[in-house]
Design a protein around this motif. Structure first.
Motif, short mmCIF file in Angstrom:
data_model
loop_
_atom_site.label_atom_id
_atom_site.label_comp_id
_atom_site.label_asym_id
_atom_site.label_seq_id
_atom_site.Cartn_x
_atom_site.Cartn_y
_atom_site.Cartn_z
N SER A 82 0.81 -1.23 0.00
CA SER A 82 0.00 0.00 0.00
C SER A 82 0.84 1.28 0.00
O SER A 82 0.30 2.37 -0.16
CB SER A 82 -0.93 0.00 1.22
N LEU A 83 2.14 1.16 0.15
CA LEU A 83 3.01 2.34 0.15
C LEU A 83 3.06 2.98 -1.23
O LEU A 83 2.87 2.30 -2.24
CB LEU A 83 4.43 1.95 0.57
N PRO A 84 3.34 4.29 -1.30
CA PRO A 84 3.62 4.91 -2.61
C PRO A 84 4.76 4.16 -3.30
O PRO A 84 5.67 3.66 -2.62
CB PRO A 84 4.02 6.34 -2.25
N THR A 85 4.71 4.09 -4.63
CA THR A 85 5.65 3.26 -5.38
C THR A 85 7.11 3.57 -5.05
O THR A 85 7.92 2.65 -4.82
CB THR A 85 5.41 3.44 -6.89
N ALA A 86 7.47 4.85 -5.03
CA ALA A 86 8.85 5.23 -4.78
C ALA A 86 9.29 4.82 -3.37
O ALA A 86 10.43 4.36 -3.17
CB ALA A 86 9.04 6.73 -4.98
N GLU A 87 8.40 4.98 -2.41
CA GLU A 87 8.73 4.61 -1.03
C GLU A 87 8.89 3.11 -0.89
O GLU A 87 9.80 2.62 -0.20
CB GLU A 87 7.63 5.12 -0.10
N ARG A 88 8.02 2.37 -1.53
CA ARG A 88 8.12 0.91 -1.50
C ARG A 88 9.41 0.44 -2.14
O ARG A 88 10.12 -0.42 -1.59
CB ARG A 88 6.92 0.28 -2.23
N GLN A 89 9.76 1.04 -3.28
CA GLN A 89 10.99 0.63 -3.96
C GLN A 89 12.22 0.96 -3.11
O GLN A 89 13.17 0.16 -3.03
CB GLN A 89 11.10 1.32 -5.33
N SER A 90 12.20 2.12 -2.48
CA SER A 90 13.32 2.50 -1.61
C SER A 90 13.48 1.52 -0.46
O SER A 90 14.60 1.21 -0.05
CB SER A 90 13.09 3.91 -1.07
N MET A 91 12.37 1.01 0.03
CA MET A 91 12.40 0.07 1.16
C MET A 91 13.05 -1.26 0.78
O MET A 91 13.77 -1.86 1.57
CB MET A 91 10.99 -0.18 1.67
N ILE A 92 12.79 -1.73 -0.45
CA ILE A 92 13.29 -3.06 -0.83
C ILE A 92 14.63 -3.02 -1.54
O ILE A 92 15.32 -4.04 -1.62
CB ILE A 92 12.27 -3.82 -1.70
N ASP A 93 15.04 -1.86 -2.07
CA ASP A 93 16.32 -1.79 -2.77
C ASP A 93 17.46 -2.10 -1.81
O ASP A 93 17.42 -1.75 -0.62
CB ASP A 93 16.52 -0.40 -3.38
N GLY A 94 18.48 -2.75 -2.34
CA GLY A 94 19.61 -3.17 -1.51
C GLY A 94 19.44 -4.55 -0.92
O GLY A 94 20.30 -5.00 -0.15
N SER A 95 18.37 -5.23 -1.29
CA SER A 95 18.16 -6.60 -0.83
C SER A 95 18.38 -7.56 -2.00
O SER A 95 18.33 -7.17 -3.16
CB SER A 95 16.75 -6.78 -0.26
N ASP A 96 18.63 -8.83 -1.66
CA ASP A 96 18.85 -9.84 -2.70
C ASP A 96 17.90 -11.02 -2.58
O ASP A 96 18.08 -12.04 -3.25
CB ASP A 96 20.30 -10.32 -2.65
N ALA A 97 16.88 -10.85 -1.76
CA ALA A 97 15.80 -11.84 -1.68
C ALA A 97 14.55 -11.15 -1.16
O ALA A 97 14.63 -10.24 -0.34
CB ALA A 97 16.19 -13.00 -0.76
#
Length: 270
Positions: A82-97
């Protein structure tokens, strides 16, 4: 478009994208959805629409991180969706799973010689998508993801089903001695996952012996990790596809260069 599909059960859909059926050009031809490899945003957006239509979900429901060859995983929850797209992407970036128990979204990872791994738990209806290059493999990303499934969803390893998708093969994955010793230092069974072959590129001095180089079997090493985590060998499916040898059908950074497309390996809980 063309998808390479995997059978993990009736309540889940798993696949890897192939190169055909998109709008990309050159080394991105023709189906690439990865935003971090130099492709045009216009082509990426169109390919995302094509994939979303094929999967019968919205483009924003296709979720993948900017990977860093590390050991971080992120859980995708309904709140995350439900997060805004940019915020959601920022949250998951830097992960590998990525792991999730949310239905009707597609989590996935991007590869072009690295090893994509999918996990599915039919008992708790949850899934994981894992990126394991040689660095992720030597750091045991697959085992970390299995542990994450157990911690977050109470999964039992013996119930998990796994897919090892298209990636570079032992024969094609030539490495320097420093990579070999990274695996040796971490106590992997080198007699099972490493072999020496003549140098793949360049020419040896005609008066000297042919130079020999180490090769590492990344799919086999990840399979051993899954088994060590408690997943039965009979529950692990290996695609057996070498991206280097099959670069006409699947992207390969070693064959096409890093400025080229990426395979997307994804999973959807129905």
């Amino acid at each position: 478009m063309t998808l390479h599909e995997y059978c993990l059960g009736d309540t889940v859909y798993a696949f890897s994208t192939m190169r055909q059926g998109g709008v990309g050009k050159g080394n991105y031809a023709s189906f690439n959805i990865n935003r971090y490899c130099g492709d045009s945003e216009e082509n990426i957006a169109r390919n995302l629409e094509i994939l979303a239509d094929t999967l019968n979900i919205a483009p924003l429901s296709i979720i993948y991180p900017r990977q860093v060859h590390g050991t971080v995983y992120k859980r995708i929850t309904k709140d995350c969706i439900s997060l805004p797209t940019a915020e959601r992407q920022s949250m998951i970036d830097g992960s590998d799973a990525l792991i999730t128990d949310v239905e009707n979204i597609c989590i996935g990872v991007s590869t072009a010689d690295c090893i994509p791994i999918l996990l599915y738990d039919p008992e708790h209806h949850c899934a994981a998508a894992i990126h394991a290059g040689w660095r992720g493999t030597v750091r045991r990303m697959a085992q970390i993801a299995v542990a994450a499934m157990c911690d977050n969803f109470s999964s039992k390893p013996e119930m998990l089903r796994a897919v090892i998708g298209p990636g570079i093969s032992l024969e094609a994955f030539e490495v320097g001695d420093e990579v070999y010793y990274e695996f040796l230092k971490e106590r992997f069974p080198m007699e099972e996952i490493a072999r020496r072959f003549p140098l793949m590129h360049g020419t040896a001095d005609s008066e000297s012996q042919t130079m020999m180089k180490w090769h590492i079997d990344l799919p086999a090493c990840n399979r051993l990790q899954l088994i060590a985590s408690g997943i039965p060998a009979s529950n692990i499916y290996s695609s057996g596809i070498c991206t280097y040898a099959s670069c006409d059908a699947f992207f390969s950074a070693r064959r096409l260069g890093t400025d080229s497309g990426r395979i997307f390996t994804g999973i959807i809980l129905k």
